[in-house]
Design an enzyme around this catalytic site. Structure first.
Site, PDB file in Angstrom:
ATOM      1  N   ASP A  71       0.879  -1.164   0.000  1.00 43.58           N
ATOM      2  CA  ASP A  71       0.000   0.000   0.000  1.00 43.58           C
ATOM      3  C   ASP A  71       0.917   1.214   0.000  1.00 43.58           C
ATOM      4  O   ASP A  71       1.577   1.503   1.006  1.00 43.58           O
ATOM      5  CB  ASP A  71      -0.890  -0.006   1.243  1.00 43.58           C
ATOM      6  N   SER A 149       0.085  11.964 -15.930  1.00 43.51           N
ATOM      7  CA  SER A 149      -1.123  12.042 -16.749  1.00 43.51           C
ATOM      8  C   SER A 149      -1.053  13.339 -17.519  1.00 43.51           C
ATOM      9  O   SER A 149      -0.358  14.283 -17.115  1.00 43.51           O
ATOM     10  CB  SER A 149      -2.371  12.036 -15.849  1.00 43.51           C
ATOM     11  N   TYR A 162      -7.703  15.554  -8.353  1.00 45.82           N
ATOM     12  CA  TYR A 162      -6.844  14.634  -9.104  1.00 45.82           C
ATOM     13  C   TYR A 162      -5.757  15.398  -9.853  1.00 45.82           C
ATOM     14  O   TYR A 162      -4.569  15.045  -9.782  1.00 45.82           O
ATOM     15  CB  TYR A 162      -7.694  13.819 -10.074  1.00 45.82           C
ATOM     16  N   LYS A 166      -1.607  15.372  -9.494  1.00 45.28           N
ATOM     17  CA  LYS A 166      -0.724  15.089 -10.624  1.00 45.28           C
ATOM     18  C   LYS A 166       0.166  16.286 -10.953  1.00 45.28           C
ATOM     19  O   LYS A 166       1.337  16.117 -11.330  1.00 45.28           O
ATOM     20  CB  LYS A 166      -1.547  14.672 -11.844  1.00 45.28           C
TER      21      LYS A 166
END
Length: 293
Positions: A71, A149, A162, A166
């Site tokens: 994890d 991304s 998100y 990133k």
């Protein structure tokens, strides 16, 4: 799956790949093994390794793929795993930070706990693996590859948390790049666009939460959100296959002088280029406004 004994350093270069149960991570793990690497592949949940094990067996690389549980939001577990890999195999030549999780939402409706969890997985998870890996990568003159991304370059509607995570990873790695290079470590970020993985399914809970929030008094976002969902589903209809991303990542691992920033498709390059050429921000915000109108 065979593993090297602690007394016998691996004859193959050793790469740690996180988040390998499906998609990009799975394809990268198998492809790296085919390309001559000993792959330590991590998954987060017990029982989520079946697809990876099958793919490795079909490709004939099971003996070169070592499965571990991790994890990445646990810094102690991450450090222990990295150090154990280097101790067991006598080396750590590369890390591929692939593990992450999508999230759809907007700041007014997201809870702070939800936002923090996005950062824990997508930013601090990368940090937790990278920090203990750096001494071993310095020793091997190795490579640090991080899957970000196009959302790490271009902010996108209903992706505030998100994209923030990133963006943070991109900033961290861009800042680290010259420092790591001075110590002999190659740093690269990989920027996919839409990829045909379980990403859309995995953000389903986020979509449900946003829909519930809209129903509970934030109808101002309903129409924009519906347009966003329609556009997003369309973009994933023609998405890049995970193998295409994996091929790019393995190419970077084999490159003695990889660039810092690599997109995995022409579509991703065009999208990122919009931001990198956009000095005042109007091109980006004008384009993304069309997603929700």
């Amino acid at each position: 799956m065979a593993t090297d004994s602690p007394e016998t350093p691996s004859a193959r270069p050793v790469v740690l790949v996180t988040g390998t149960s499906t998609g990009i991570g799975l394809a990268t793990a198998v492809s790296a093994a085919l390309a001559g690497w000993h792959v330590v592949a991590t998954v987060r949940r017990a029982g989520s390794d079946a697809e990876l094990l099958t793919a490795a067996a079909v490709a004939g690389v099971s003996e070169y793929l070592e499965l571990r549980m991790l994890d990445i939001t646990d810094p102690q577990a991450s450090a222990a795993l990295v150090d154990d890999i280097a101790s067991t195999h006598g080396r750590l030549d590369a890390v591929v930070n692939n593990a992450g999780a999508g999230h759809v939402g907007t700041l007014e409706l997201d809870t702070l706990d939800a936002v923090r969890q996005v950062m824990e997985v997508n930013y601090f998870g990368v940090l937790n693996v990278t920090r203990p890996a750096m001494p071993h990568l310095r020793a091997s003159g190795g490579s640090l590859v991080t899957v970000t991304s196009v959302g790490g370059i271009v902010g996108q509607p209903f992706n505030e948390s998100y994209c923030a995570a990133k963006f943070a990873v991109e900033g961290m790695m861009e800042s680290l790049h010259p420092v790591a290079a001075a110590a002999g470590v190659r740093v690269t970020v990989v920027e996919p666009g839409a990829v045909a993985t379980q990403f859309v399914a995995n953000v389903g809970a986020s979509i449900d939460a946003l829909s519930t929030g809209a129903a509970n008094g934030s109808e101002a976002y309903r129409e924009a959100f519906d347009h966003y969902l329609e556009r997003t589903r369309g973009s994933f209809d023609g998405a890049q296959q995970p193998q295409g991303v994996a091929d790019v990542i393995v190419g970077i691992l084999l490159d003695d002088r990889p660039p810092f920033r690599v997109q995995t498709s022409d579509a991703a390059t065009g999208f990122v280029g919009l931001k990198l050429r956009d000095l005042d921000g109007t091109a980006v915000t004008g384009a993304t406004a069309g997603w929700i109108a």
